[in-house]
Scaffold this motif. Structure first.
Motif, PDB file in Angstrom:
ATOM      1  N   ARG A  98      19.380  50.661  54.531  1.00  0.00           N
ATOM      2  CA  ARG A  98      19.142  51.449  53.325  1.00  0.00           C
ATOM      3  C   ARG A  98      20.359  51.484  52.420  1.00  0.00           C
ATOM      4  O   ARG A  98      20.499  52.381  51.595  1.00  0.00           O
ATOM      5  CB  ARG A  98      18.757  52.871  53.728  1.00  0.00           C
ATOM      6  CG  ARG A  98      17.483  52.962  54.557  1.00  0.00           C
ATOM      7  CD  ARG A  98      17.185  54.397  54.936  1.00  0.00           C
ATOM      8  NE  ARG A  98      17.025  55.231  53.751  1.00  0.00           N
ATOM      9  CZ  ARG A  98      17.798  56.283  53.466  1.00  0.00           C
ATOM     10  NH1 ARG A  98      18.818  56.598  54.244  1.00  0.00           N
ATOM     11  NH2 ARG A  98      17.575  56.999  52.382  1.00  0.00           N
ATOM     12  N   PHE A  99      21.234  50.501  52.526  1.00  0.00           N
ATOM     13  CA  PHE A  99      22.485  50.516  51.774  1.00  0.00           C
ATOM     14  C   PHE A  99      22.255  50.700  50.282  1.00  0.00           C
ATOM     15  O   PHE A  99      22.943  51.476  49.621  1.00  0.00           O
ATOM     16  CB  PHE A  99      23.264  49.228  52.039  1.00  0.00           C
ATOM     17  CG  PHE A  99      24.665  49.260  51.515  1.00  0.00           C
ATOM     18  CD1 PHE A  99      24.990  48.615  50.326  1.00  0.00           C
ATOM     19  CD2 PHE A  99      25.670  49.930  52.199  1.00  0.00           C
ATOM     20  CE1 PHE A  99      26.277  48.641  49.835  1.00  0.00           C
ATOM     21  CE2 PHE A  99      26.962  49.967  51.719  1.00  0.00           C
ATOM     22  CZ  PHE A  99      27.267  49.317  50.528  1.00  0.00           C
ATOM     23  N   VAL A 127      21.786  55.251  42.084  1.00  0.00           N
ATOM     24  CA  VAL A 127      20.665  55.469  42.991  1.00  0.00           C
ATOM     25  C   VAL A 127      19.464  56.063  42.248  1.00  0.00           C
ATOM     26  O   VAL A 127      18.333  55.933  42.707  1.00  0.00           O
ATOM     27  CB  VAL A 127      21.061  56.366  44.180  1.00  0.00           C
ATOM     28  CG1 VAL A 127      22.075  55.647  45.059  1.00  0.00           C
ATOM     29  CG2 VAL A 127      21.601  57.700  43.718  1.00  0.00           C
ATOM     30  N   ASP A 128      19.729  56.719  41.102  1.00  0.00           N
ATOM     31  CA  ASP A 128      18.619  57.256  40.311  1.00  0.00           C
ATOM     32  C   ASP A 128      18.304  56.358  39.114  1.00  0.00           C
ATOM     33  O   ASP A 128      17.766  56.811  38.104  1.00  0.00           O
ATOM     34  CB  ASP A 128      18.921  58.687  39.861  1.00  0.00           C
ATOM     35  CG  ASP A 128      20.181  58.795  39.022  1.00  0.00           C
ATOM     36  OD1 ASP A 128      20.459  59.882  38.503  1.00  0.00           O
ATOM     37  OD2 ASP A 128      20.879  57.774  38.895  1.00  0.00           O
ATOM     38  N   VAL A 188      28.416  46.764  56.411  1.00  0.00           N
ATOM     39  CA  VAL A 188      27.216  46.057  56.004  1.00  0.00           C
ATOM     40  C   VAL A 188      27.610  44.740  55.344  1.00  0.00           C
ATOM     41  O   VAL A 188      28.616  44.670  54.642  1.00  0.00           O
ATOM     42  CB  VAL A 188      26.374  46.927  55.041  1.00  0.00           C
ATOM     43  CG1 VAL A 188      27.113  47.235  53.770  1.00  0.00           C
ATOM     44  CG2 VAL A 188      25.045  46.237  54.749  1.00  0.00           C
ATOM     45  N   GLN A 189      26.815  43.715  55.597  1.00  0.00           N
ATOM     46  CA  GLN A 189      27.066  42.421  54.960  1.00  0.00           C
ATOM     47  C   GLN A 189      26.280  42.321  53.667  1.00  0.00           C
ATOM     48  O   GLN A 189      25.070  42.577  53.644  1.00  0.00           O
ATOM     49  CB  GLN A 189      26.638  41.291  55.901  1.00  0.00           C
ATOM     50  CG  GLN A 189      27.731  40.844  56.840  1.00  0.00           C
ATOM     51  CD  GLN A 189      27.420  39.507  57.457  1.00  0.00           C
ATOM     52  OE1 GLN A 189      26.279  39.239  57.806  1.00  0.00           O
ATOM     53  NE2 GLN A 189      28.423  38.663  57.595  1.00  0.00           N
ATOM     54  N   VAL A 199      10.984  46.265  47.418  1.00  0.00           N
ATOM     55  CA  VAL A 199      10.164  45.503  48.368  1.00  0.00           C
ATOM     56  C   VAL A 199      11.028  44.474  49.088  1.00  0.00           C
ATOM     57  O   VAL A 199      10.990  44.357  50.312  1.00  0.00           O
ATOM     58  CB  VAL A 199       8.988  44.822  47.652  1.00  0.00           C
ATOM     59  CG1 VAL A 199       8.232  43.923  48.618  1.00  0.00           C
ATOM     60  CG2 VAL A 199       8.069  45.873  47.045  1.00  0.00           C
ATOM     61  N   LYS A 200      11.804  43.743  48.315  1.00  0.00           N
ATOM     62  CA  LYS A 200      12.668  42.716  48.901  1.00  0.00           C
ATOM     63  C   LYS A 200      13.988  43.292  49.407  1.00  0.00           C
ATOM     64  O   LYS A 200      14.731  42.602  50.103  1.00  0.00           O
ATOM     65  CB  LYS A 200      12.963  41.631  47.870  1.00  0.00           C
ATOM     66  CG  LYS A 200      11.743  40.847  47.418  1.00  0.00           C
ATOM     67  CD  LYS A 200      12.134  39.796  46.396  1.00  0.00           C
ATOM     68  CE  LYS A 200      10.934  39.006  45.914  1.00  0.00           C
ATOM     69  NZ  LYS A 200      11.316  38.004  44.875  1.00  0.00           N
ATOM     70  N   ASN A 201      14.284  44.539  49.042  1.00  0.00           N
ATOM     71  CA  ASN A 201      15.559  45.167  49.409  1.00  0.00           C
ATOM     72  C   ASN A 201      16.740  44.371  48.858  1.00  0.00           C
ATOM     73  O   ASN A 201      17.653  43.970  49.602  1.00  0.00           O
ATOM     74  CB  ASN A 201      15.678  45.335  50.924  1.00  0.00           C
ATOM     75  CG  ASN A 201      16.737  46.361  51.308  1.00  0.00           C
ATOM     76  OD1 ASN A 201      17.031  47.285  50.551  1.00  0.00           O
ATOM     77  ND2 ASN A 201      17.332  46.190  52.488  1.00  0.00           N
TER      78      ASN A 201
END
Length: 113
Positions: A26-27, A52-53, A1-2, A73-75
């Motif tokens: 979903r990184f 992640v939590d 992933v970049q 929203v923006k990831n």
């Protein structure tokens, strides 16, 4: 992933910057993430971690001044940096917290005294 970091710049001591890190897919939702800093002539170090939590950890040097967040929203993974000091100068990167993969370009933050 970049992983693409952005938002750096030149700021006076005491100022603020907000960095943002973008990645595809979903990184961010499946990895604890961190912002790292590489100061001139020094090794890269983790300065903020977001699990992640949504638990956070900060290096003592930035605790109380930096805030790491996730924008679903923006990831993106963002880093709000306040009360900046000249020693915060460096190239900032985002990556997985515990097993960093390939490093992106980073974004330069320069704090003048």
């Amino acid at each position: 992933v970049q992983l693409q970091a952005s938002g750096g710049g030149l700021v006076s001591a005491g100022g603020s910057l907000r960095l943002s890190c973008a990645a595809s897919g979903r990184f961010f939702s499946i990895n604890d993430m961190a912002w790292y800093r590489q100061a001139p002539g020094k090794q890269r170090e983790s300065v903020a971690i977001l699990s992640v939590d949504d638990r956070t950890q900060y290096a003592p040097s930035v605790k109380g001044r930096y805030i790491i967040t996730r924008d679903n929203v923006k990831n993106t993974i963002d880093l709000q940096m306040n009360s900046l000091r000249p020693e915060d100068t460096g190239v900032y990167y985002c990556n997985a917290a515990w097993r960093p993969g390939a490093w992106g370009q980073g974004t330069q933050v320069t704090v003048s005294s």
